[in-house]
Structures are given as C-alpha cells and as structure tokens.
Design a protein around this motif. Structure first.
Motif, PDB file in Angstrom:
ATOM      1  N   LYS A  29       0.837  -1.199   0.000  1.00 14.51           N
ATOM      2  CA  LYS A  29       0.000   0.000   0.000  1.00 14.51           C
ATOM      3  C   LYS A  29       0.872   1.249   0.000  1.00 14.51           C
ATOM      4  O   LYS A  29       2.070   1.212   0.296  1.00 14.51           O
ATOM      5  N   ILE A  30       0.231   2.367  -0.309  1.00 17.17           N
ATOM      6  CA  ILE A  30       0.871   3.669  -0.292  1.00 17.17           C
ATOM      7  C   ILE A  30       0.134   4.532   0.730  1.00 17.17           C
ATOM      8  O   ILE A  30      -1.072   4.748   0.608  1.00 17.17           O
ATOM      9  N   MET A 117      -9.616   9.739  -3.403  1.00 16.34           N
ATOM     10  CA  MET A 117      -8.599   8.791  -3.853  1.00 16.34           C
ATOM     11  C   MET A 117      -9.150   7.371  -3.932  1.00 16.34           C
ATOM     12  O   MET A 117      -8.383   6.423  -4.122  1.00 16.34           O
ATOM     13  N   ASP A 120      -8.045   4.670  -6.387  1.00 14.86           N
ATOM     14  CA  ASP A 120      -6.689   4.120  -6.291  1.00 14.86           C
ATOM     15  C   ASP A 120      -6.641   3.209  -5.075  1.00 14.86           C
ATOM     16  O   ASP A 120      -6.383   3.650  -3.958  1.00 14.86           O
ATOM     17  N   VAL A 123      -4.060   3.206  -2.053  1.00 15.94           N
ATOM     18  CA  VAL A 123      -3.803   4.383  -1.225  1.00 15.94           C
ATOM     19  C   VAL A 123      -4.572   4.326   0.095  1.00 15.94           C
ATOM     20  O   VAL A 123      -5.770   4.046   0.122  1.00 15.94           O
ATOM     21  N   CYS A 148       1.529  -0.287   4.353  1.00 20.30           N
ATOM     22  CA  CYS A 148       2.096   0.799   3.550  1.00 20.30           C
ATOM     23  C   CYS A 148       3.621   0.688   3.528  1.00 20.30           C
ATOM     24  O   CYS A 148       4.282   0.859   4.551  1.00 20.30           O
ATOM     25  N   ARG A 347      -1.711  13.927  -5.667  1.00 21.56           N
ATOM     26  CA  ARG A 347      -1.588  13.154  -6.913  1.00 21.56           C
ATOM     27  C   ARG A 347      -0.299  13.502  -7.639  1.00 21.56           C
ATOM     28  O   ARG A 347       0.351  12.626  -8.226  1.00 21.56           O
ATOM     29  N   LEU A 350       2.595  11.760  -5.881  1.00 15.05           N
ATOM     30  CA  LEU A 350       2.537  10.304  -5.939  1.00 15.05           C
ATOM     31  C   LEU A 350       2.894   9.754  -7.326  1.00 15.05           C
ATOM     32  O   LEU A 350       2.893   8.539  -7.520  1.00 15.05           O
ATOM     33  N   ARG A 351       3.213  10.647  -8.247  1.00 13.09           N
ATOM     34  CA  ARG A 351       3.571  10.172  -9.585  1.00 13.09           C
ATOM     35  C   ARG A 351       4.760   9.218  -9.511  1.00 13.09           C
ATOM     36  O   ARG A 351       5.736   9.484  -8.821  1.00 13.09           O
ATOM     37  N   TRP A 353       4.778   6.374  -8.106  1.00  9.27           N
ATOM     38  CA  TRP A 353       4.314   5.368  -7.153  1.00  9.27           C
ATOM     39  C   TRP A 353       2.963   4.810  -7.573  1.00  9.27           C
ATOM     40  O   TRP A 353       2.697   3.615  -7.419  1.00  9.27           O
ATOM     41  N   LEU A 354       2.111   5.668  -8.118  1.00 12.90           N
ATOM     42  CA  LEU A 354       0.784   5.202  -8.537  1.00 12.90           C
ATOM     43  C   LEU A 354       0.743   4.771  -9.997  1.00 12.90           C
ATOM     44  O   LEU A 354      -0.093   3.976 -10.375  1.00 12.90           O
ATOM     45  N   ASP A 355       1.630   5.319 -10.827  1.00 12.20           N
ATOM     46  CA  ASP A 355       1.561   5.043 -12.267  1.00 12.20           C
ATOM     47  C   ASP A 355       1.773   3.562 -12.550  1.00 12.20           C
ATOM     48  O   ASP A 355       2.670   2.935 -11.983  1.00 12.20           O
TER      49      ASP A 355
END
Length: 355
Positions: A29-30, A117, A120, A123, A148, A347, A350-351, A353-355
């Motif tokens: 998780k983030i 969020m 996602d 998150v 996380c 957002r 978090l680029r 990490w989420l991409d």
C-alpha cells in the motif's frame, strides 16, 4: 482514525505466491499522511501546558540557546500562558466534538481526500498533528500496519518555513530513523505559487465577498509571522508569502493597493516580519477606512490564530478605532476548493508510485 480507500479483495494479501504455510501478508500500500500544526486536548491548565511545552521546546520554533530560553519557558511562560491560551481556545472550541476546530477540519480533510482517492485501491489516507495528538509517529505506525511500504508526508503549509514545514519533516524522518524496516518516503513541498492554490483562494474570496452586505475598501492577506532573524538567516517564508499575495492580486485584478499583505501572531521581544496585522488595521481605521475584510492564506484550516485572533481580536481593534464593517474570510478548510488543492498536490507527488 485511519481512513482507507476501498480495497480490491484480491489485493488484501501479498502480491504473488507465498510459500505453503506462510501467514497472510497485506498487499503493498501507499500511505498519505496529512500533518497540521497541532492542538491541545483540552482548554484546562494541564492540557494547555503539555501542548505549549512541546510546541515551545521545539528548536525550530524558538531558536534561542536553551540556556537562555528554558529559564523563561519553565519559569514564566508555562506558568502564565496556559491559562491565557486556554481562555482563548475556549472561545472557539468545538463543544459538540470537544476538540479544537483545527482537529475537526484536519480530520474532515483526511476523510474527504480518502473519498477522492477511492479509485486508487492502494492508497491509505491518514492525518496527524506535529504537536499534540494524534502524533506523527502513531499514525505512521498505523499506516505501516495497513501494509504501507511507501508513505507521502504532507505538511499542510502552503508557504515554507523552518518553523512549520521543516519541523513536520524533522519529526517524520525522526520516526523513520527508529525503524529497522523503513518504508520509502516522500514529502510534499511548498505550494505557495501553485495555480490551483491561487485559484482556490481567489474563488473563496470572491464567493465570500459576494455574500456580504458591504464592499470592503481593503482586503488584508494576513500571514503568520516569523522573527526577522529567521528571515535574515535564509528562511524563504517572507518571499513565499509575498509571491502568494502578488499572484492572488494579479488573479483578482483589483486596483493597486486594495489587497494588502500583513503578518500576525508575534511572540516575545524580537522584531518580527512587518507590517503587523493589528497595527495595520488600527491605522486604517484611524485614517477613516470604514470597511475591510481579512483572510489568512497561510492557514489551510481555521484555528486559534484565525478565529480568535483575527475574527475576534483584530475585528475588535478595527471597531474600537472607528471602523464600521469587518469581515473574516474563512480558510479553505475542507471546502471543495480546498480539497482540490490537497488532492492536486497529493496526486502530483505520488507520480511514479501510482503510475
């Protein structure tokens, strides 16, 4: 306390196959941790004293040598200020929840960010206070317990100062230093000149002014002050505040001089950033200005400094010296405009990490 976005049931255990008999492991998780300044747990003497002791013992907040500062702190300040501060907090206390407005708004921001969020699934959103409860360490451990392995710390200060942003980051990394298995970590930088932030402020001002039964002759952007010595030693806070005001003035398109920049909440004998908010408001009233409004661009949430000091004390100063109409423009708080800013910054950071 912890606010999770909905999770895919298939993602609730570790990614990939586990050896036979291996205990369940949460998916990667983030974590996103929103952090604001802090709040006492109550308005009585001892809760206020605990809070003030933690706050005023921070070397980032009071940079004097300890040998000079501690006799003042423990001999005078902590014996006299808790009662005065407690009375001030009592004026703005959220009686329904038995907490300060800062805690109420920060909790709401965490909840609404989690909702935004929700798409996602990885998150997990939480919130903490630099001083008081819930602590940064406590909520970091809650995020780690949720699986996380990456945590984004978001100090909720648009303009950077060592006494605000840096001390949140200090505490965040201090807890990381105590861990054998550290999560990957990031922090959110200052966003004093981000277009989404300037637009949110402008819309908030325009909406509030449209609701008034008068038109202010001046609108004052009042920022929390810092000692001049901090600025001279390289703190960029003053420059960040001035840039926010300049960009806001350009966006509003008002006549020159209608939007004014001042600084509030000075403490102790040192010279602080000027012009001072209270002195400016007094001078305007004495010059015959009858209608003003004040906003606090440096505060993400309404708190003691905005509700009691500005809406209360500064409003009284204006009226006592001849002013007639005074309005305090609320902070962005958990409004749609305010949440647009928080979501945008999260957002963006978090680029990757989420991409």
């Amino acid at each position: 306390m912890l606010t999770k976005t909905p999770l895919d049931p298939a993602a609730s255990t570790a990614v990939g196959p586990l050896p036979a008999g291996h205990p369940p492991v949460k998916a990667k998780k983030i974590g996103v941790l929103l952090v604001n300044l802090g709040t006492p747990d109550g308005t009585d003497y001892w809760p206020m004293r605990r809070y003030l002791r933690e706050f005023l013992s921070d070397r980032r907040v009071i940079e004097w040598p300890r040998i000079a500062w501690y006799p003042i702190l423990y001999g005078i300040v902590l014996n006299t200020r808790p009662k005065k501060s407690g009375h001030a907090y009592e004026q703005i206390w959220n009686k329904e929840r038995n907490e300060s407005p800062l805690r109420t708004f920060t909790r709401a921001q965490g909840k609404k960010l989690a909702e935004r969020m929700a798409g996602d699934a990885a998150v997990v959103v939480d919130w903490a206070m630099r001083y008081g409860k819930p602590s940064i360490a406590e909520r970091m451990e809650a995020l780690r317990a949720e699986g996380c392995e990456r945590i984004l710390c978001f100090p909720l200060y648009p303009q950077y100062s060592a006494s605000t942003t840096a001390t949140v980051n200090d505490k965040f990394f201090e807890h990381l230093q105590s861990l054998r298995w550290m999560p990957a970590a990031r922090t959110v930088p200052a966003y004093h000149d981000e277009p989404v932030y300037i637009e949110a402020l402008a819309r908030s001002i325009e909406t509030h002014l449209a609701s008034l039964d008068f038109e202010p002759e001046h609108v004052i952007a009042s920022y929390h002050g810092i000692p001049q010595s901090y600025f001279r030693n390289g703190d960029p806070y003053h420059c960040h505040c001035q840039k926010t005001s300049r960009l806001l003035d350009e966006r509003l398109g008002w006549p020159k001089g209608r939007l004014m920049t001042t600084f509030q909440s000075r403490f102790g004998p040192e010279e602080w950033l000027q012009p001072y908010t209270d002195k400016t408001v007094e001078a305007l009233a004495k010059k015959g200005v009858k209608r003003i409004a004040v906003l606090n661009p440096g505060f993400v949430s309404d708190c003691l400094e905005t509700l009691e000091e500005i809406a209360g004390e500064v409003g009284e100063i204006f009226h006592e010296h001849g002013g007639e109409k005074f309005a305090h423009i609320p902070c962005l708080n958990d409004s749609d405009n305010g949440m647009d800013v928080i979501e945008h910054m999260v957002r963006r950071e978090l680029r990757g990490w989420l991409d």
